[in-house]
Design a protein around this motif. Structure first.
Motif, short mmCIF file in Angstrom:
data_model
loop_
_atom_site.label_atom_id
_atom_site.label_comp_id
_atom_site.label_asym_id
_atom_site.label_seq_id
_atom_site.Cartn_x
_atom_site.Cartn_y
_atom_site.Cartn_z
N HIS A 96 4.15 -11.25 -16.41
CA HIS A 96 3.24 -11.53 -17.45
C HIS A 96 2.32 -10.68 -17.44
CE1 HIS A 96 5.34 -15.24 -16.98
NE2 HIS A 96 5.51 -15.49 -18.21
N PRO A 97 1.59 -10.33 -18.49
CA PRO A 97 0.20 -9.41 -18.58
C PRO A 97 -0.77 -9.71 -17.40
CG PRO A 97 1.11 -10.11 -20.66
CD PRO A 97 1.75 -10.98 -19.74
N VAL A 98 -1.55 -8.90 -17.06
CA VAL A 98 -2.52 -9.06 -16.15
C VAL A 98 -3.68 -9.71 -16.70
CG1 VAL A 98 -4.57 -7.98 -14.52
CG2 VAL A 98 -2.07 -7.07 -15.08
N PRO A 99 -4.03 -10.98 -16.28
CA PRO A 99 -5.18 -11.67 -17.13
C PRO A 99 -6.31 -11.07 -16.91
CG PRO A 99 -3.93 -13.22 -15.50
CD PRO A 99 -3.56 -11.94 -15.44
N PRO A 100 -7.57 -11.09 -17.80
CA PRO A 100 -8.75 -10.54 -17.68
C PRO A 100 -9.33 -11.04 -16.53
CG PRO A 100 -8.39 -11.38 -20.08
CD PRO A 100 -7.03 -11.78 -19.21
N ALA A 101 -9.08 -12.28 -16.10
CA ALA A 101 -9.83 -12.58 -14.80
C ALA A 101 -9.47 -11.83 -13.60
CB ALA A 101 -9.82 -14.13 -14.57
N VAL A 102 -8.22 -11.60 -13.62
CA VAL A 102 -7.78 -10.72 -12.29
C VAL A 102 -8.35 -9.22 -12.46
CG1 VAL A 102 -5.67 -9.29 -11.39
CG2 VAL A 102 -5.65 -11.71 -12.23
N LEU A 103 -8.51 -8.77 -13.58
CA LEU A 103 -9.21 -7.35 -13.93
C LEU A 103 -10.73 -7.66 -13.48
CD1 LEU A 103 -7.70 -5.98 -17.23
CD2 LEU A 103 -7.30 -5.09 -14.83
N GLU A 104 -11.27 -8.56 -13.61
CA GLU A 104 -12.68 -8.72 -13.31
C GLU A 104 -12.62 -8.90 -11.89
OE1 GLU A 104 -16.66 -9.36 -13.06
OE2 GLU A 104 -15.58 -8.67 -15.03
N LEU A 105 -11.81 -9.61 -11.07
CA LEU A 105 -11.94 -9.43 -9.57
C LEU A 105 -11.78 -7.94 -9.05
CD1 LEU A 105 -9.81 -12.55 -8.52
CD2 LEU A 105 -12.27 -11.99 -8.04
N LEU A 106 -10.71 -7.26 -9.81
CA LEU A 106 -10.90 -5.84 -9.49
C LEU A 106 -12.01 -5.25 -9.41
CD1 LEU A 106 -9.14 -3.28 -8.40
CD2 LEU A 106 -8.46 -3.10 -11.07
N ARG A 107 -12.79 -5.63 -10.77
CA ARG A 107 -14.16 -4.82 -10.62
C ARG A 107 -15.10 -5.42 -9.85
NH1 ARG A 107 -12.65 -4.92 -16.45
NH2 ARG A 107 -13.16 -7.10 -16.47
N GLU A 108 -14.92 -6.56 -9.31
CA GLU A 108 -15.84 -7.00 -7.95
C GLU A 108 -15.63 -6.22 -6.89
OE1 GLU A 108 -18.44 -9.16 -7.93
OE2 GLU A 108 -18.36 -10.28 -9.80
N LEU A 109 -14.28 -6.16 -6.51
CA LEU A 109 -13.80 -5.43 -5.63
C LEU A 109 -14.44 -3.90 -5.38
CD1 LEU A 109 -10.60 -5.35 -3.59
CD2 LEU A 109 -11.86 -3.30 -4.13
N ARG A 110 -14.22 -3.26 -6.57
CA ARG A 110 -14.82 -1.91 -7.01
C ARG A 110 -16.29 -1.73 -6.79
NH1 ARG A 110 -16.46 2.15 -6.60
NH2 ARG A 110 -16.29 4.03 -7.53
N SER A 111 -17.05 -3.14 -6.79
CA SER A 111 -18.55 -3.10 -6.81
C SER A 111 -18.83 -2.99 -5.47
CB SER A 111 -19.13 -4.29 -7.49
OG SER A 111 -18.95 -5.41 -6.83
N ARG A 112 -18.00 -3.42 -4.47
CA ARG A 112 -18.26 -3.55 -3.14
C ARG A 112 -17.82 -2.30 -2.43
NH1 ARG A 112 -17.74 -8.24 -5.13
NH2 ARG A 112 -18.60 -10.18 -4.37
#
Length: 265
Positions: free
Chosen positions: A216-232
């Motif tokens: 299924h498509p990647v949910p926006p919340a998963v992309l948000e977790l990716l951004r959280e990881l990228r912020s670290r």
């Protein structure tokens, strides 16, 4: 090693993968390949310089049964045939007592279970010419009696074996939904300097349970977790996993572009 943005190579979308814009590398399921007879489309990717990383699903490194070294030897042969810079599997078990679960099963997070995992990982590493990375999984249950949280369990694993990690942010999201875990705390506590790359995938909720389907498509919340990881930290690579119900090439390209935007590449 900088990888960039990649996608999981599958037989069903091999021609799509070859033509998609912005694919810097691919990951393949090691068990699906014969190292002596690689698919032509995969060989062409290698010839044009696209890194191909084998990802195993059956080593059962956390299992209490003796490690099936033939499976490790197959992974090593696939890696050699692909000239892969890295190989991987999961922090899980798939076999016990002569039975195969057909699924990635979570480990008890006890020190005894960690000792078994460390021994098996160390043996596997001795048979491989490439660094070994291990991935956190999605789980529908947690064993009682945990002595470590997941991030500490993985941190001690890396300390004792020198292995790398694959952070699957879709699995973090699934565990948050189903088990009530805190993915941001996980990212805060994980040794992010050990991250080899990141997995991103889609899922769906059915009857109150979130399933990490890769279909299924990647949910926006998963992309948000990716951004959280990228912020670290800046991960070396991010990979889109899609294993079924394949969308159009345009939709796949849009998901890759969304991943690239989330990490600022």
């Amino acid at each position: 090693m900088r990888l960039g943005v990649g996608i999981g190579w599958r037989h069903e979308i091999d021609l799509s993968v070859a033509g998609l814009p912005g694919v810097d590398w691919v990951e393949v399921v090691a068990e699906n390949l014969d190292p002596g007879n690689l698919p032509d489309s995969l060989t062409r990717l290698r010839e044009r310089g696209t890194p191909v990383l084998p990802h195993a699903v059956s080593l059962s490194l956390g299992g209490a049964d003796p490690l099936d070294t033939a499976r490790v030897e197959h992974l090593a042969a696939v890696a050699a045939a692909l000239d892969a810079p890295l190989v991987s599997d999961h922090v899980c078990f798939v076999r016990a007592g002569g039975l195969d679960s057909g699924h990635l099963m979570p480990l008890p997070r006890t020190r005894a279970a960690l000792d078994v995992l460390v021994d098996n990982v160390t043996l596997a590493q001795s048979m491989l010419d490439q660094p070994l990375a291990l991935e956190n999984i999605a789980a529908l249950l947690e064993w009682p009696g945990a002595e470590l949280d997941e991030a500490r369990f993985l941190a001690e694993l890396t300390d004792r074996t020198g292995c790398l990690l694959i952070v699957d942010v879709a699995n973090l999201y699934a565990n948050a939904r189903n088990l009530g875990t805190d993915p941001e705390r996980f990212l805060d506590e994980l040794p992010l300097e050990r991250v080899a790359y990141v997995h991103v995938g889609g899922g769906v909720e059915e009857d109150g349970v979130y399933h990490d389907t890769h279909a299924h498509p990647v949910p926006p919340a998963v992309l948000e977790l990716l951004r959280e990881l990228r912020s670290r930290t800046e991960p070396p690579g991010v990979l889109l996993e899609r294993d079924d119900h394949y969308p159009t090439d345009t939709e796949l390209a849009a998901e890759l572009a969304a991943i690239r935007a989330a990490v600022g590449w």
